[in-house]
Design an enzyme around this catalytic site. Structure first.
Site, mmCIF file in Angstrom:
data_model
loop_
_atom_site.group_PDB
_atom_site.id
_atom_site.type_symbol
_atom_site.label_atom_id
_atom_site.label_comp_id
_atom_site.label_asym_id
_atom_site.label_seq_id
_atom_site.Cartn_x
_atom_site.Cartn_y
_atom_site.Cartn_z
ATOM 1 N N SER A 1 0.819 -1.217 0.000
ATOM 2 C CA SER A 1 0.000 0.000 0.000
ATOM 3 C C SER A 1 0.854 1.268 0.000
ATOM 4 O O SER A 1 0.394 2.325 -0.451
ATOM 5 C CB SER A 1 -0.944 0.013 1.212
ATOM 6 N N ASP B 1 -2.706 6.427 11.972
ATOM 7 C CA ASP B 1 -1.936 5.686 10.963
ATOM 8 C C ASP B 1 -0.617 6.422 10.743
ATOM 9 O O ASP B 1 -0.565 7.461 10.086
ATOM 10 C CB ASP B 1 -2.745 5.619 9.664
ATOM 11 N N HIS C 1 1.259 5.275 6.529
ATOM 12 C CA HIS C 1 0.954 5.853 5.220
ATOM 13 C C HIS C 1 1.124 7.376 5.240
ATOM 14 O O HIS C 1 1.253 7.986 6.307
ATOM 15 C CB HIS C 1 -0.468 5.460 4.795
#
Length: 659
Positions: A386, A635, A638
């Site tokens: 990702s 998070d 990312h």
């Protein structure tokens, strides 16, 4: 870039900015007119293309940029600096002068000044006058620069005809009109040979001579009312506008490319020749041949220049830049969570305005048009997890902004299981992402359902072809894998296949498992990629910021609510394992194929401010305990876009085109 000359040169100037402006957004371009000068500005590039009206190059009584219809033409000797003062500082000069000298008479030369009460005027042959202009132009260049078809009978038409109503070109390869004076051509050749400064001659005369079909003819604004006689005889209307530029010599390589070119757009061809002459100059080609090679001597594909070998672009600092970001989140419809932070409530934007500045040089500006043209008929593929997907989306956003949006079908995004494909149809260009978090086959290969506990992750040994069969045919590969290997445990390696009834699984050290993946990737690259036609990149480990105590913050904190970066130049987080970096270096050194490492780890380590944090779509409902403590669900893996990963692609751009 400046075009200097008459209305024919203005046509070439207009052609040049028309060729470029299509890919520049309306807000980022402008055209200004001030007296004799017109300036087209591409603001994002800090680039100008200019036109300066001076039909004789020297001072004359025809210098009015708007009112200049004069039958008694007079040029002042030795007056190049009158206009030349306005040309200083230009990087690319395109001169043209010819048509205004073609009077068929001797030419009037002023030896004093236009302000003199008694003017000293001499009549000289037009070749001598033209030679004077050429010598003056070359004198100015050496000092300031660092190194018409009027009779249809000529082509076999009617005796009273001209270019009016002509829709076919002249097919006589030996045709040369009487309007193009070879004695004037010889003046140019003689004078240019004496110049210390190398002048590139765009010799468009012969190729343009065939193009009686491409003139303005009667299709123009008439500055004076047409007489009944003119209206009755369109040949007379077109007579004043049947002239062709004498631009002057094209390298043979470009001439071959243009042989048989059948476009009605004369000035567009001329501008293309100018562009090709700059790019394909023999000295420039020789420089290309001597540069941008691998350690084994092969030229690197796609290179257009060469970086300073003494400069490490990955060593530097972050500097504020008002020209960043290079696009806005709302301008890129393909972005999705976890990269769309503003959509999910992030209000600060400082993290978007930082630019990476290497210590000993500067990065070339990201040029979306160059990237798209390079990808014409080609495929760029990102392979990984990702985080790699974020880099893929960044590249898509960087280029799609420059694709005209008047045709919604000109860009598409398609998804087919593990593969996402962005297509720019006008370029026949594809930018792709393939989900393979370990590169090898694993039990986390489902692109949608891949949440596997760290202790349960299994990778199959020697399985690179499981995914690699889908990568074949790509021209530029960008691999990345790291975060999924970071379990803190020994790693499970499957010796057989996932279909075996009794799976043979061995536990090995993370470094050993990771080395196995690197060897598999390099084996696939060496077998399937041609170093003369393709390029391969590997993006190093992307850091996380899960422990604020490492940079002097709250021991219970992480990237949540962080809006400034780490200012300790020596900072290195515990999540970035140097023993894994060592594996990459050791294995890449053994590769026959040249792999370009995008070493983004150190520069990204400073950017605790650039993470998604809580500004993302939550796939599961948050509990009351999580809502009360945002640190618990932030998070810190990312990154927001636009943001840090755009810089990764600026580095990719630099290494692709300027290795």
């Amino acid at each position: 870039m400046m075009f200097v000359g008459d209305s024919l040169n203005r046509g070439q100037f207009v052609s040049m900015f028309c060729l470029l402006h299509k890919i520049i957004p309306d807000h980022a371009k402008s055209m200004t007119v001030n007296g004799s000068i017109r300036v087209f500005t591409a603001k994002d590039y800090n680039a100008t293309i200019e036109f300066y009206w001076v039909p004789f190059l020297l001072e004359s009584n025809s210098v009015g940029a708007i009112v200049h219809k004069i039958s008694d033409r007079l040029v002042r000797k030795g007056s190049i600096n009158k206009h030349g003062e306005h040309w200083k500082g230009v990087d690319i000069m395109v001169f043209n002068t010819y048509l205004w000298w073609m009077t068929g008479l001797k030419f009037n030369i002023l030896r004093g000044n236009f302000d003199d009460e008694d003017k000293d005027i001499a009549e000289v042959p037009k070749e001598e006058a033209f030679r004077m202009a050429m010598k003056s132009m070359l004198w100015w260049v050496n000092k300031n620069m660092i190194p018409t078809r009027q009779e249809a009978i000529e082509w076999g038409g009617g005796g009273k005809g001209n270019c009016y109503n002509q829709t076919d070109m002249i097919d006589d390869a030996n045709y040369w009109g009487s309007d193009c004076r070879k004695n004037v051509m010889s003046v140019i050749g003689e004078v240019f040979r004496k110049s210390r400064y190398p002048i590139t001659l765009l010799n468009i005369t012969q190729m343009s001579s065939y193009r009686k079909d491409a003139h303005t003819s009667i299709y123009k604004k008439q500055w004076n009312p047409l007489t009944p006689e003119q209206l009755a005889d369109p040949f007379k209307m077109g007579k004043k506008d049947m002239v062709i530029a004498l631009k002057l010599a094209l390298p043979s390589s470009a001439a071959l490319l243009l042989k048989g070119f059948r476009s009605p757009y004369f000035f567009t061809i001329t501008a293309l020749i100018l562009f090709m002459t700059i790019l394909y100059n023999e000295d420039y080609r020789a420089y290309l041949r001597s540069s941008w090679t691998t350690k084994k001597g092969e030229k690197l594909a796609f290179a257009v220049g060469e970086a300073d070998s003494s400069c490490d672009v990955f060593s530097g600092r972050w500097v504020w830049d008002d020209h960043h970001p290079l696009y806005e989140e709302a301008e890129c419809p393909f972005l999705s969570s976890p990269n769309v932070c503003q959509l999910h409530g992030r209000t600060d934007t400082d993290y978007q305005h930082w630019r990476w500045q290497p210590q000993a040089c500067s990065l070339p500006s990201f040029n979306a048009s160059l990237m798209l043209d390079t990808l014409r008929g080609k495929r760029m593929m990102f392979v990984g997890d990702s985080l790699t997907l974020g880099q893929f989306y960044s590249m898509v956003c960087l280029v799609q902004k420059f694709i005209p949006s008047n045709n919604a079908k000109s860009i598409t995004m398609e998804m087919n299981r593990s593969l996402k494909v962005f297509t720019a149809k006008d370029y026949n260009a594809r930018i792709e992402f393939y989900w393979a978090p370990f590169l090898l086959e694993s039990n986390a290969d489902n692109p949608k359902i891949h949440r596997v506990k760290q202790s349960d992750r299994v990778v199959r040994k020697d399985s690179i072809n499981m995914h690699g069969d889908h990568w074949k045919g790509a021209d530029i590969m960008v691999f990345s894998t790291y975060i999924w290997w970071r379990t803190g445990l020994k790693f499970k390696i499957l010796q057989g296949t996932f279909d075996d009834e009794n799976n043979d699984i061995a536990e090995v050290a993370t470094e050993e498992a990771y080395r196995m993946a690197m060897k598999g990737m390099l084996r696939w690259v060496n077998k399937n990629m041609d170093p003369n036609k393709t390029r391969v990149f590997f993006t190093s480990m992307s850091p996380v910021h899960e422990s604020a105590i490492e940079w002097g913050g709250d021991e219970k904190g992480n990237c949540y609510n962080q809006t400034v970066m780490i200012d300790d130049a020596n900072y290195w987080g515990s999540d970035c394992k140097k023993n894994v970096m060592a594996v990459i270096e050791e294995e890449f050194r053994k590769s026959r194929y040249p792999i370009t490492l995008l070493n983004i780890t150190q520069m990204s380590s400073y950017r605790k401010d650039a993470h998604t944090s809580i500004h993302k779509k939550q796939w599961d409902p948050l509990t009351p305990e999580q809502l009360a403590n945002p640190v618990s669900y932030a998070d810190c893996v990312h990154w927001c876009l636009p943001g840090l990963q755009d810089t990764w692609n600026e580095l990719l751009f630099a290494k692709l085109f300027y290795p």
